[in-house]
Design a protein around this motif. Structure first.
Motif, PDB file in Angstrom:
ATOM      1  N   ASN A 130     -28.496  39.300  11.727  1.00 31.04           N
ATOM      2  CA  ASN A 130     -27.706  39.004  12.652  1.00 31.04           C
ATOM      3  C   ASN A 130     -27.284  37.432  12.727  1.00 31.04           C
ATOM      4  N   MET A 131     -27.976  36.628  12.147  1.00 32.77           N
ATOM      5  CA  MET A 131     -27.998  34.844  12.567  1.00 32.77           C
ATOM      6  C   MET A 131     -26.622  34.622  11.462  1.00 32.77           C
ATOM      7  N   ARG A 132     -27.032  34.588   9.989  1.00 29.72           N
ATOM      8  CA  ARG A 132     -26.207  34.953   8.979  1.00 29.72           C
ATOM      9  C   ARG A 132     -24.636  35.613   8.944  1.00 29.72           C
ATOM     10  N   ARG A 133     -24.773  35.759   9.367  1.00 28.87           N
ATOM     11  CA  ARG A 133     -23.394  36.538   9.758  1.00 28.87           C
ATOM     12  C   ARG A 133     -22.464  35.678  11.096  1.00 28.87           C
ATOM     13  N   ILE A 134     -22.892  35.774  12.245  1.00 34.20           N
ATOM     14  CA  ILE A 134     -22.786  34.812  13.319  1.00 34.20           C
ATOM     15  C   ILE A 134     -22.502  33.417  12.181  1.00 34.20           C
ATOM     16  N   ARG A 135     -23.198  32.568  11.562  1.00 32.82           N
ATOM     17  CA  ARG A 135     -23.244  31.433  11.384  1.00 32.82           C
ATOM     18  C   ARG A 135     -22.325  31.578  10.208  1.00 32.82           C
ATOM     19  N   ALA A 136     -21.479  32.195   9.784  1.00 32.85           N
ATOM     20  CA  ALA A 136     -20.365  32.165   9.012  1.00 32.85           C
ATOM     21  C   ALA A 136     -19.473  32.394   9.594  1.00 32.85           C
ATOM     22  N   GLN A 137     -19.093  33.507  10.966  1.00 33.08           N
ATOM     23  CA  GLN A 137     -17.790  33.537  11.659  1.00 33.08           C
ATOM     24  C   GLN A 137     -17.770  32.342  12.190  1.00 33.08           C
ATOM     25  N   ILE A 138     -18.559  31.710  12.804  1.00 35.53           N
ATOM     26  CA  ILE A 138     -18.563  30.596  13.443  1.00 35.53           C
ATOM     27  C   ILE A 138     -18.069  29.117  11.888  1.00 35.53           C
ATOM     28  N   GLU A 139     -18.655  29.239  10.869  1.00 32.34           N
ATOM     29  CA  GLU A 139     -17.974  28.370  10.322  1.00 32.34           C
ATOM     30  C   GLU A 139     -16.824  28.146   9.587  1.00 32.34           C
ATOM     31  N   GLU A 141     -14.437  30.036  12.128  1.00 29.30           N
ATOM     32  CA  GLU A 141     -13.542  30.166  13.419  1.00 29.30           C
ATOM     33  C   GLU A 141     -13.387  27.966  12.843  1.00 29.30           C
ATOM     34  N   MET A 142     -14.690  27.427  12.719  1.00 32.01           N
ATOM     35  CA  MET A 142     -14.450  25.562  12.644  1.00 32.01           C
ATOM     36  C   MET A 142     -13.228  25.163  11.109  1.00 32.01           C
ATOM     37  N   GLU A 143     -13.659  25.996  10.260  1.00 31.31           N
ATOM     38  CA  GLU A 143     -12.747  25.548   9.519  1.00 31.31           C
ATOM     39  C   GLU A 143     -11.150  25.969   9.429  1.00 31.31           C
ATOM     40  N   ARG A 144     -11.195  27.345  10.434  1.00 32.02           N
ATOM     41  CA  ARG A 144      -9.170  27.444  10.291  1.00 32.02           C
ATOM     42  C   ARG A 144      -9.374  26.344  11.653  1.00 32.02           C
ATOM     43  N   ASP A 145      -9.558  26.374  12.782  1.00 34.19           N
ATOM     44  CA  ASP A 145      -9.305  25.228  13.597  1.00 34.19           C
ATOM     45  C   ASP A 145      -9.785  23.976  13.374  1.00 34.19           C
ATOM     46  N   GLY A 146     -10.624  23.883  12.379  1.00 34.95           N
ATOM     47  CA  GLY A 146     -10.261  21.759  11.617  1.00 34.95           C
ATOM     48  C   GLY A 146     -10.843  21.414  13.380  1.00 34.95           C
ATOM     49  N   VAL A 147     -12.334  22.132  13.290  1.00 34.06           N
ATOM     50  CA  VAL A 147     -13.447  20.942  14.231  1.00 34.06           C
ATOM     51  C   VAL A 147     -14.634  21.186  13.531  1.00 34.06           C
ATOM     52  N   GLN A 148     -15.406  20.142  13.724  1.00 37.48           N
ATOM     53  CA  GLN A 148     -16.692  19.821  13.229  1.00 37.48           C
ATOM     54  C   GLN A 148     -17.854  19.985  14.483  1.00 37.48           C
ATOM     55  N   LEU A 149     -18.492  20.957  13.987  1.00 39.76           N
ATOM     56  CA  LEU A 149     -19.710  21.128  15.035  1.00 39.76           C
ATOM     57  C   LEU A 149     -21.002  20.971  14.802  1.00 39.76           C
ATOM     58  N   SER A 150     -21.759  20.114  15.381  1.00 39.53           N
ATOM     59  CA  SER A 150     -23.090  19.958  15.136  1.00 39.53           C
ATOM     60  C   SER A 150     -24.561  21.079  15.204  1.00 39.53           C
ATOM     61  N   ILE A 154     -23.984  24.634  17.036  1.00 39.54           N
ATOM     62  CA  ILE A 154     -23.986  25.574  16.286  1.00 39.54           C
ATOM     63  C   ILE A 154     -24.772  26.911  16.371  1.00 39.54           C
ATOM     64  N   ARG A 155     -25.985  26.599  16.423  1.00 43.57           N
ATOM     65  CA  ARG A 155     -27.129  27.071  17.088  1.00 43.57           C
ATOM     66  C   ARG A 155     -27.064  27.921  18.901  1.00 43.57           C
ATOM     67  N   VAL A 156     -26.042  26.535  19.307  1.00 47.18           N
ATOM     68  CA  VAL A 156     -26.289  26.715  20.803  1.00 47.18           C
ATOM     69  C   VAL A 156     -25.275  28.171  20.577  1.00 47.18           C
ATOM     70  N   ARG A 157     -24.432  28.564  20.116  1.00 43.02           N
ATOM     71  CA  ARG A 157     -23.024  29.453  20.115  1.00 43.02           C
ATOM     72  C   ARG A 157     -23.726  30.496  19.405  1.00 43.02           C
ATOM     73  N   ILE A 158     -24.852  30.380  18.507  1.00 36.62           N
ATOM     74  CA  ILE A 158     -24.987  31.738  17.826  1.00 36.62           C
ATOM     75  C   ILE A 158     -25.667  32.626  19.215  1.00 36.62           C
ATOM     76  N   ALA A 159     -27.112  31.487  19.779  1.00 39.79           N
ATOM     77  CA  ALA A 159     -27.851  32.057  20.816  1.00 39.79           C
ATOM     78  C   ALA A 159     -26.746  32.269  21.799  1.00 39.79           C
ATOM     79  N   ALA A 160     -25.646  32.718  22.007  1.00 42.85           N
ATOM     80  CA  ALA A 160     -25.089  33.119  22.980  1.00 42.85           C
ATOM     81  C   ALA A 160     -23.928  33.319  22.746  1.00 42.85           C
ATOM     82  N   GLU A 161     -24.162  34.217  21.420  1.00 38.54           N
ATOM     83  CA  GLU A 161     -23.476  35.172  20.965  1.00 38.54           C
ATOM     84  C   GLU A 161     -24.649  36.593  20.366  1.00 38.54           C
ATOM     85  N   LEU A 162     -25.640  36.582  20.457  1.00 38.54           N
ATOM     86  CA  LEU A 162     -26.117  36.674  20.299  1.00 38.54           C
ATOM     87  C   LEU A 162     -27.415  37.262  22.039  1.00 38.54           C
ATOM     88  N   GLY A 163     -27.368  36.690  22.322  1.00 39.27           N
ATOM     89  CA  GLY A 163     -27.664  36.646  24.010  1.00 39.27           C
ATOM     90  C   GLY A 163     -28.833  36.211  23.392  1.00 39.27           C
TER      91      GLY A 163
END
Length: 294
Positions: A130-139, A141-150, A154-163
Motif C-alpha cells: 500500500n505504500m506506493r498508493r498512499i504516497r501517490a495520494q499524498i503527492e 494532495e500536495m499538488e492540489r493544495d500547493g504545499v511542499q512536504l519534506s 511524507i514518511r510520517v504521514r504514510i506511517a499515520a495513514e497505515l498505522g
C-alpha cells in the motif's frame, strides 16, 4: 510442480466455466466435506471458486511474478480456506476464502520480490502493498493544495495513514527503491571487473593459518605431555570429559566405569590437578598459560 502456459490456459477456462453455487448448495458441500470428509464435495466447492482465485491472482501481476505461480498460490489459499471453513458460522464461503487467497498470494509475492527478506510483520506487509498508493495520494494532495512536504514529513504521514511504525516505513522505502544485483555483473566504467572482485576476503591469510597451525601443534604437544602424568582411568575420563566434541556426562562415565557420579567427578578434579602441575613444571611461559585453563 509449476504449471506451464497451456495448463494455465486450460485451468483458467475450466475456472471460468465452473458452476455458480447458491448459498444452500455451498453450505451442503461444506458440511459434507467437514463432517464426512467427502472429497467430491471438496472438489466441487473448490472448483466453483477457482474463478475467484484466478481473478485475485491477476491483480498481482504488476509485481512481476509469473501468472502461473500466482494462480498456484491462489489455489493453495483456496484449499486452506476449504480446510478451515466452518459452515455453521453463517458466512459465505467466498467471503471467507478471499482472505486466505489474498494472504497466500501476498506471502508468495513478498518471498520472491527480493533475495533479501522484504518483511514479515503485518505492518510491513501492509506497507509493501500500500505504500506506493498512499504516497501517490499524498503527492496528489500536495499538488492540489500547493504545499511542499519534506521526505521525512511524507514518511510520517504514510506511517499515520497505515498505522505502521516510522522505522518500518523507512525500511520499506529503501527496499522498494532498490533491486537485487548479481555479484557477477560488471562494474560500469571498469571493463572486465565484476562486483564480486571488490569484496574483501575475510578468510585467514597464509600467515594467520601458519601461526594457528603452529599454535595448535604446540598446544597438542603440551596436552600430551600433561596426559603422561595420568593413570589410564584418569586419561579416559579427561578425554571423554574435556577433549571430545560431545563431552560425556559424569553419570554416563560412572555407568561405564561402575563408579558413582561423585567419584568420577573426584577423579576428574584429581586428573586436572596433575595435568596443571605437569604443565607448570614445564619450561616456558606458554605451558604455564595453558595450565591456567585447567
Amino acid at each position: 510442480m509449476a504449471l506451464d502456459a497451456p495448463q494455465i490456459g486450460s485451468l483458467t477456462r475450466t475456472a471460468m466455466a465452473a458452476e455458480l453455487l447458491d448459498a444452500d448448495t455451498e453450505l451442503e458441500l461444506a458440511r459434507r466435506w467437514r463432517d464426512e470428509g467427502d472429497e467430491q464435495a471438496l472438489h466441487r466447492l473448490v472448483t466453483a471458486y477457482m474463478r475467484l482465485a484466478v481473478s485475485m491472482a491477476s491483480k498481482y501481476r504488476r509485481y512481476g511474478a509469473p501468472m502461473n505461480d500466482l494462480i498456484q498460490e491462489a489455489g493453495v489459499g483456496l484449499m486452506k480456506a476449504a480446510e478451515k471453513f466452518d459452515p455453521d458460522r453463517g458466512v459465505r464461503f467466498s467471503t471467507y476464502a478471499v482472505w486466505w487467497i489474498k494472504a497466500s498470494i501476498q506471502d508468495y509475492v513478498m518471498r520472491n520480490w527480493s533475495m533479501v527478506r522484504t518483511g514479515s510483520t503485518s505492518s510491513q506487509k501492509s506497507l509493501f502493498f500500500n505504500m506506493r498508493r498512499i504516497r501517490a495520494q499524498i503527492e496528489r494532495e500536495m499538488e492540489r493544495d500547493g504545499v511542499q512536504l519534506s521526505g521525512e514529513e511524507i514518511r510520517v504521514r504514510i506511517a499515520a495513514e497505515l498505522g505502521a511504525p516510522l522505522r518500518d516505513v523507512e525500511m520499506m522505502e529503501g527496499r522498494l527503491a532498490g533491486s537485487d544485483f548479481s555479484l557477477n555483473a560488471q562494474q560500469s566504467g571498469d571493463e572486465g571487473r565484476e562486483w564480486i572482485e571488490t569484496l574483501e576476503d575475510d578468510s585467514p591469510n597464509s600467515e594467520a593459518r601458519v601461526t594457528r597451525n603452529h599454535d595448535l601443534k604446540a598446544a597438542r604437544t603440551w596436552i600430551e605431555t600433561a596426559m603422561d602424568a595420568l593413570s589410564d582411568r584418569e586419561r579416559m575420563i579427561i578425554r571423554a570429559r574435556k577433549l571430545g566434541d560431545d563431552p560425556e556426562t559424569l553419570e554416563s562415565l560412572g555407568s561405564k566405569l561402575k563408579l558413582s557420579k561423585e567419584r568420577v567427578r573426584q577423579l576428574e578434579s584429581q586428573a586436572l590437578r596433575k595435568m596443571r602441575r605437569r604443565l607448570e613444571d614445564s619450561a616456558g611461559a606458554e605451558p604455564a598459560m595453558l595450565a591456567a585453563a585447567f
